[in-house]
Design an enzyme around this catalytic site. Structure first.
Site, short mmCIF file in Angstrom:
data_model
loop_
_atom_site.label_atom_id
_atom_site.label_comp_id
_atom_site.label_asym_id
_atom_site.label_seq_id
_atom_site.Cartn_x
_atom_site.Cartn_y
_atom_site.Cartn_z
N SER A 163 0.79 -4.24 21.12
CA SER A 163 1.13 -5.58 21.66
C SER A 163 0.56 -6.71 21.33
CB SER A 163 1.35 -5.40 23.49
OG SER A 163 1.87 -5.94 24.24
N ASP A 261 12.04 -1.44 24.21
CA ASP A 261 11.00 -2.56 24.24
C ASP A 261 11.87 -3.94 23.90
OD1 ASP A 261 8.86 -3.98 24.20
OD2 ASP A 261 7.83 -2.77 22.77
N HIS A 291 8.02 0.20 25.59
CA HIS A 291 6.53 -0.30 25.43
C HIS A 291 5.74 0.27 26.08
CE1 HIS A 291 4.53 -4.23 24.18
NE2 HIS A 291 3.60 -4.08 25.28
#
Length: 319
Positions: A163, A261, A291
């Site tokens: 991320s 995601d 995610h």
């Protein structure tokens, strides 16, 4: 492909908690509440990470005199003077810590046979952009300078993260390519799990998976509100690397995105952007997942370990 059944059941529990008022979306919490809940989630998502890993606490000095806590992980298979992964945790530059991603670092070291160095870069809103970027750069330089003393190979540093942490890793890769020896470090590869690549626009996946898939579109806006002091900085390439004016060939990249995601499409676009610039890219779209899948070994029965192994296999191919 539909959602993985284990993950679908977990998301139903999350939605039930919200419906009964037992939990709130991150963007409706205070920063303190969000951090506490994110830390607690690690115990639920992966309660039994590998324990046969040596973990050494360290301190990394920064350009402004601060000292970042860090951990060096070594699985039994790690070699002396061997390669090392410099790993940055996710959390939108606002949440996340060494503890929230301890299991990721343990599993990466186990799967790859690489040592893993994880710095605790400083978070917003206490430390806004570009503090995290500077901390990442300082960590890479410190690692290069101290690798031999730590029993690591400075010629085989891999920048990695998930991320927002993946964004920090790819920023290091671009800095190393643009500055060469003046960067203070060199990279052998970069490993990017569901990277954040473009804060300037809303992609189709962000609309399609805006709610109900762990990371939510409004939460991304909440992160940026805390990380950036002005809206215009979303277009800075150090926030949105997809907007860099040019992209020279970087260290070979492993890019992994999740099907469900909101960040999927910008990750796919960034992989294509790297390829156009001449960077060798190995792209994977992890079907049925959301995610934050790296932290979900306790939720997805047996499925996450194969993803660590896939990244490890690619790293072995890099030499």
């Amino acid at each position: 492909m539909s959602l993985h059944p284990d993950l679908e059941a977990f998301l139903e529990l999350v939605e039930l908690g919200r419906a009964t008022g037992k939990s709130l979306p991150m963007h409706e919490q205070s920063v303190e509440q969000a951090r506490e809940e994110f830390e607690l989630s690690a115990l639920l998502l992966d309660p039994a990470p590998p324990q046969d890993t040596a973990v050494t606490p360290l301190q990394i000095p920064t350009r402004d005199g601060a000292r970042l806590p860090a951990r060096l992980y070594r699985a039994p298979a790690c070699q002396n003077q061997g390669p090392v992964i410099l790993y940055f945790h996710g959390g939108g530059y606002v949440v996340g810590s060494l503890d929230s991603h301890d299991m990721v670092c343990r599993r990466l070291s186990q799967a790859t046979g690489y040592a893993v160095l994880a710095p605790a870069y400083r978070l917003a809103p206490e430390h806004r952009f570009p503090a995290a970027v500077h901390d990442a750069h300082d960590s890479a330089c410190w690692l290069a300078d101290n690798a031999a003393q730590l029993g690591l190979d400075a010629r085989r540093i891999v920048a990695a993260g998930d991320s927002a942490g993946a964004t920090l890793a790819t920023l290091l890769a671009r800095t190393a390519a643009l500055q060469g020896a003046d960067a203070g470090f060199a990279l052998a590869a970069q490993v990017l799990f569901y990277p954040v690549c473009d804060a300037s626009v809303t992609y189709p996946s962000s609309r399609a998976y805006a709610e109900g898939y762990l990371l939510e579109h409004k939460t991304m806006d909440w992160f940026y509100q805390h990380y950036l002091d002005t809206l215009g900085k979303r277009e800075d390439w150090q926030v949105s690397p997809l907007l860099a004016a040019d992209m020279p060939p970087l260290a070979p990249a492993y890019v992994s995105v999740a099907q469900y995601d909101p960040l999927r499409d910008e990750g796919l676009a960034y992989a294509a952007f790297l390829q156009r610039g001449g960077t060798p890219v190995h792209l994977r779209e992890e079907k049925g997942l959301t995610h934050d899948y790296l932290r979900m070994s306790g939720v997805i029965n047996g499925g996450v370990e194969t993803l660590y192994q896939a990244a490890a296999h690619w790293l072995r191919q890099q030499g």
